[in-house]
Design a protein around this motif. Sequence first.
Motif, PDB file in Angstrom:
ATOM      1  N   GLY A   1      49.028   0.965  22.800  1.00  8.42           N
ATOM      2  CA  GLY A   1      47.813   0.181  22.574  1.00  8.42           C
ATOM      3  C   GLY A   1      48.097  -0.911  22.171  1.00  8.42           C
ATOM      4  N   SER A   2      49.119  -1.599  21.618  1.00  9.09           N
ATOM      5  CA  SER A   2      49.275  -2.836  21.380  1.00  9.09           C
ATOM      6  C   SER A   2      49.882  -3.691  22.573  1.00  9.09           C
ATOM      7  CB  SER A   2      50.647  -2.944  20.301  1.00  9.09           C
ATOM      8  OG  SER A   2      51.802  -2.389  20.729  1.00  9.09           O
ATOM      9  N   THR A   3      50.690  -2.653  23.404  1.00  5.34           N
ATOM     10  CA  THR A   3      50.847  -3.347  24.877  1.00  5.34           C
ATOM     11  C   THR A   3      49.761  -3.765  25.433  1.00  5.34           C
ATOM     12  OG1 THR A   3      52.874  -2.102  24.780  1.00  5.34           O
ATOM     13  CG2 THR A   3      52.140  -2.957  26.819  1.00  5.34           C
ATOM     14  N   LEU A   4      48.847  -2.827  25.574  1.00  3.22           N
ATOM     15  CA  LEU A   4      47.418  -2.994  26.409  1.00  3.22           C
ATOM     16  C   LEU A   4      46.655  -4.345  25.605  1.00  3.22           C
ATOM     17  CD1 LEU A   4      46.096   0.649  26.856  1.00  3.22           C
ATOM     18  CD2 LEU A   4      47.150  -0.891  28.633  1.00  3.22           C
TER      19      LEU A   4
ATOM     20  N   LEU B   1      47.970  -6.920  24.008  1.00  2.00           N
ATOM     21  CA  LEU B   1      48.776  -8.017  24.529  1.00  2.00           C
ATOM     22  C   LEU B   1      48.403  -8.467  26.033  1.00  2.00           C
ATOM     23  CD1 LEU B   1      51.972  -7.575  22.717  1.00  2.00           C
ATOM     24  CD2 LEU B   1      50.392  -9.409  22.016  1.00  2.00           C
ATOM     25  N   SER B   2      48.551  -7.530  26.705  1.00  2.00           N
ATOM     26  CA  SER B   2      48.337  -7.713  28.338  1.00  2.00           C
ATOM     27  C   SER B   2      46.698  -8.291  28.425  1.00  2.00           C
ATOM     28  CB  SER B   2      48.230  -6.384  28.680  1.00  2.00           C
ATOM     29  OG  SER B   2      49.529  -5.913  28.696  1.00  2.00           O
ATOM     30  N   TRP B   3      45.852  -7.917  27.629  1.00  2.00           N
ATOM     31  CA  TRP B   3      44.473  -8.243  27.591  1.00  2.00           C
ATOM     32  C   TRP B   3      44.395  -9.848  27.257  1.00  2.00           C
ATOM     33  CZ3 TRP B   3      40.456  -8.829  23.620  1.00  2.00           C
ATOM     34  CH2 TRP B   3      39.105  -8.776  24.267  1.00  2.00           C
ATOM     35  N   GLN B   4      45.042 -10.006  26.222  1.00  2.31           N
ATOM     36  CA  GLN B   4      45.060 -11.296  25.740  1.00  2.31           C
ATOM     37  C   GLN B   4      45.674 -12.546  26.709  1.00  2.31           C
ATOM     38  OE1 GLN B   4      46.891 -10.904  21.496  1.00  2.31           O
ATOM     39  NE2 GLN B   4      44.918 -10.191  20.728  1.00  2.31           N
ATOM     40  N   LEU B   5      46.697 -12.086  27.196  1.00  2.00           N
ATOM     41  CA  LEU B   5      47.443 -12.708  28.007  1.00  2.00           C
ATOM     42  C   LEU B   5      46.588 -12.965  29.316  1.00  2.00           C
ATOM     43  CD1 LEU B   5      51.303 -11.627  28.247  1.00  2.00           C
ATOM     44  CD2 LEU B   5      50.425 -13.665  27.296  1.00  2.00           C
ATOM     45  N   GLU B   6      45.807 -11.913  29.648  1.00  4.34           N
ATOM     46  CA  GLU B   6      44.855 -12.430  30.888  1.00  4.34           C
ATOM     47  C   GLU B   6      43.710 -13.485  30.236  1.00  4.34           C
ATOM     48  OE1 GLU B   6      43.201  -8.637  32.176  1.00  4.34           O
ATOM     49  OE2 GLU B   6      45.213  -7.787  32.805  1.00  4.34           O
ATOM     50  N   GLY B   7      43.245 -13.109  29.176  1.00 11.09           N
ATOM     51  CA  GLY B   7      42.307 -13.981  28.644  1.00 11.09           C
ATOM     52  C   GLY B   7      42.794 -15.414  28.431  1.00 11.09           C
ATOM     53  N   SER B   8      44.156 -15.542  28.050  1.00 10.05           N
ATOM     54  CA  SER B   8      44.418 -16.938  27.812  1.00 10.05           C
ATOM     55  C   SER B   8      44.907 -17.903  29.092  1.00 10.05           C
ATOM     56  CB  SER B   8      45.957 -16.815  27.005  1.00 10.05           C
ATOM     57  OG  SER B   8      45.724 -16.166  25.767  1.00 10.05           O
ATOM     58  N   ALA B   9      45.471 -16.819  30.095  1.00  6.55           N
ATOM     59  CA  ALA B   9      45.474 -17.275  31.534  1.00  6.55           C
ATOM     60  C   ALA B   9      44.307 -17.936  32.046  1.00  6.55           C
ATOM     61  CB  ALA B   9      46.288 -16.309  32.380  1.00  6.55           C
TER      62      ALA B   9
ATOM     63  N   GLN C   1      57.141  -3.578  25.472  1.00  5.61           N
ATOM     64  CA  GLN C   1      57.679  -2.613  26.516  1.00  5.61           C
ATOM     65  C   GLN C   1      58.959  -1.865  26.295  1.00  5.61           C
ATOM     66  OE1 GLN C   1      57.060  -5.126  29.801  1.00  5.61           O
ATOM     67  NE2 GLN C   1      54.812  -4.590  30.193  1.00  5.61           N
ATOM     68  N   LEU C   2      59.942  -3.011  25.902  1.00  2.00           N
ATOM     69  CA  LEU C   2      61.304  -2.457  25.480  1.00  2.00           C
ATOM     70  C   LEU C   2      61.216  -1.621  24.434  1.00  2.00           C
ATOM     71  CD1 LEU C   2      63.148  -5.775  25.754  1.00  2.00           C
ATOM     72  CD2 LEU C   2      63.213  -3.909  27.390  1.00  2.00           C
ATOM     73  N   THR C   3      60.481  -1.634  23.321  1.00  2.13           N
ATOM     74  CA  THR C   3      60.238  -0.768  22.226  1.00  2.13           C
ATOM     75  C   THR C   3      59.733   0.512  22.662  1.00  2.13           C
ATOM     76  OG1 THR C   3      59.734  -2.639  20.759  1.00  2.13           O
ATOM     77  CG2 THR C   3      59.126  -0.389  20.138  1.00  2.13           C
ATOM     78  N   LEU C   4      58.703   0.516  23.641  1.00  2.00           N
ATOM     79  CA  LEU C   4      58.080   1.858  24.117  1.00  2.00           C
ATOM     80  C   LEU C   4      59.261   2.570  24.936  1.00  2.00           C
ATOM     81  CD1 LEU C   4      55.823   3.438  24.502  1.00  2.00           C
ATOM     82  CD2 LEU C   4      54.897   2.221  26.634  1.00  2.00           C
ATOM     83  N   LEU C   5      60.213   1.890  25.526  1.00  2.00           N
ATOM     84  CA  LEU C   5      61.228   2.301  26.513  1.00  2.00           C
ATOM     85  C   LEU C   5      62.224   3.200  25.557  1.00  2.00           C
ATOM     86  CD1 LEU C   5      62.529   3.115  29.218  1.00  2.00           C
ATOM     87  CD2 LEU C   5      63.796   0.948  29.106  1.00  2.00           C
TER      88      LEU C   5
END
Length: 645
Positions: free
Chosen positions: A32-35, A37-45, A181-185
């Motif tokens: 959930g946190s990865t998703l 962060l990805s969503w926030q990065l898309e908004g920032s971009a 992602q590394l934490t998830l792995l």
Amino acid sequence: MKPALFASWQKLSTRIVGLLLSFLAVALLVIGSTLLLSWQLEGSAAAINVAGSLRMESYKLAMLAGRATDGADHANAVERLRAQVRRIDGTLDLLEKGDPQRPLFLPPTAAIRDVYAGVQQEWRTALVPPVRALMTPEPSPAGASYAVQQLTERFVLRVDHLVQRIERDSERRTFWLRASQLTLLALALIGTISIIYLLFDMIVAPVTRLQGGLERMREKDFGVRLPVESNDEFGMLAHGFNQMADKLQDSYANLEQRVYLKTSELEQQNRELALLYDSASFLQQPQSAEAMCEGFLQRISEYFGADGGSVRVLDPNRNNVHMLVHQGMSEKLVESERCLKVGDCLCGEAVVSKLAVIHDLRRHQDSHNLQCHREGFSTISIFHIFAQRQYLGFFNLHFRKTVGFTAAQTALLETLGQLLGTAIENQRLQVRERELAISEERNLVAQGLHDSIAQGLNFLNLQVQMLEQSLKQQRFDEVESIVPMLRAGVDESYQDVRELLHNFRTRLQEGTLVSSLETVVDKFRRQSGIAVDFEADGDGAPFPREHQLQLLFIVQEALSNVRKHAAAGRVTIHLADRQDFTLSIRDNGQGFDMGRLETLGESHVGINIMRERAQRIEAQLHLKSAAGEGTEVVLHLPRAQRRAA
């Protein structure tokens, strides 16, 4: 509630489910946190792109402002300038409000919000007023467009600062995305290893220990025990395995003793069954009551190791108990107890209660007064003889040492008492049956004698009286007529006596009823000279020998009546033996009036004898006759009353 929750947590299933749910919760949180962060990065971009477009729009605004100061096509330049201002306002509003669907939004940090507020303030307070001043109907001086260009440069610098802030924030969020992602792995690797270890510790290791215990137990190592290291299902299973091992070890250790005990029990039961079978077989043999009781007493004395014993029967009329047989007892003891009154001594008292009793004479108060104790007997047992709940007597077993009887032995002796009682009662019934049969046969003999010999002798007596009177009166002509009648009467009586003797001696020959009847018919032909037609048609079930004998007697009596009274020249005998049995004997003699026969009643002994014999086999006897038309005797036995041999 706490012990219950703790006990519930100790269950293996609860622990496994809890472990998997915990791993799932952590994985969902990281994903959930990865998703996010990805969503926030898309908004920032998207925000960087939109903010970067402000610089181009600002330079375009400066260029349009320069054209607005030129007199040529001033109106068109002003209109385009207004449109450019609205476009920049819309872009700033889009950055402020954001667009979740793209997604597009400024990072939610205070520094970026402050920079954005400065950009918006620079636009509205510093840049927009000069630009609006250029939107007049008349062209503005050239210096006014130069001022707008200077302000545009300042505004672009603020926009560049905002873009840099957003880019630095995106770099930080990108770092955290990679870290997530590394934490998830790492979680996936650690969780897999942890689950494998925990499953091995909670399931594989206990199952392996259990399998090893079973293998050792299969090799008859009943001393194996499993460690109980938890309170879960495997702990309970290990505890149950240990209990099973304890019981198997105990059972195996005592197996030889148990087999010996079971074998002893089976041998004892076989001995009891052998005694019962031998006694029952012996008691069924035809013999006298003394021989039967003596053999019975000998068998049970040998089985129980008794030193003496006796069998006594009850005389209910005189209330006495008589000793029928005895063994191992002195003549003095036998004479003193040969006849006991009910209620006297220990044995007489047992008759009153009718219960099995075992007396230990050493503990008896009046043992010194008992003859059996003075002769050295220590234990006296009394068991009763019953037949169909009828009390017949009892039997004793005497022991010179103290002996006790188990419940099984007592039940065995009571059963033997019932067998002996049934045999004694059957013997008495057989005697009574023989007496009754002899009485009935004597009655039939008496009736036969009365019907033949008595009537003939009565006739001879009358003729002798008439002869005596004729001789006194010297009437010799009457004497000459009486003498032939006397001779004929004597011959008739002689023939009747021979026929009766022949009938009384009649025995069934080996073979069927038809062969026996053929023998009777052949003898009747030779003795009487009367022709006889005999027809037999049947394949029914054979009769008992007693019934066959009664049928022979009925045929003999009917043929005797034909010889004496019918004056017939031919007799027809027809036998139909199917499910029903029918036997008819018809002659062509002179016959008689059936009405006259009814008036004779019981005086016609021959017919009554045939009827009584028919009743013995539950058959029906009918007579048909008329004057001058002969006589027919019909015997009918329905299938319901018929009994097979």
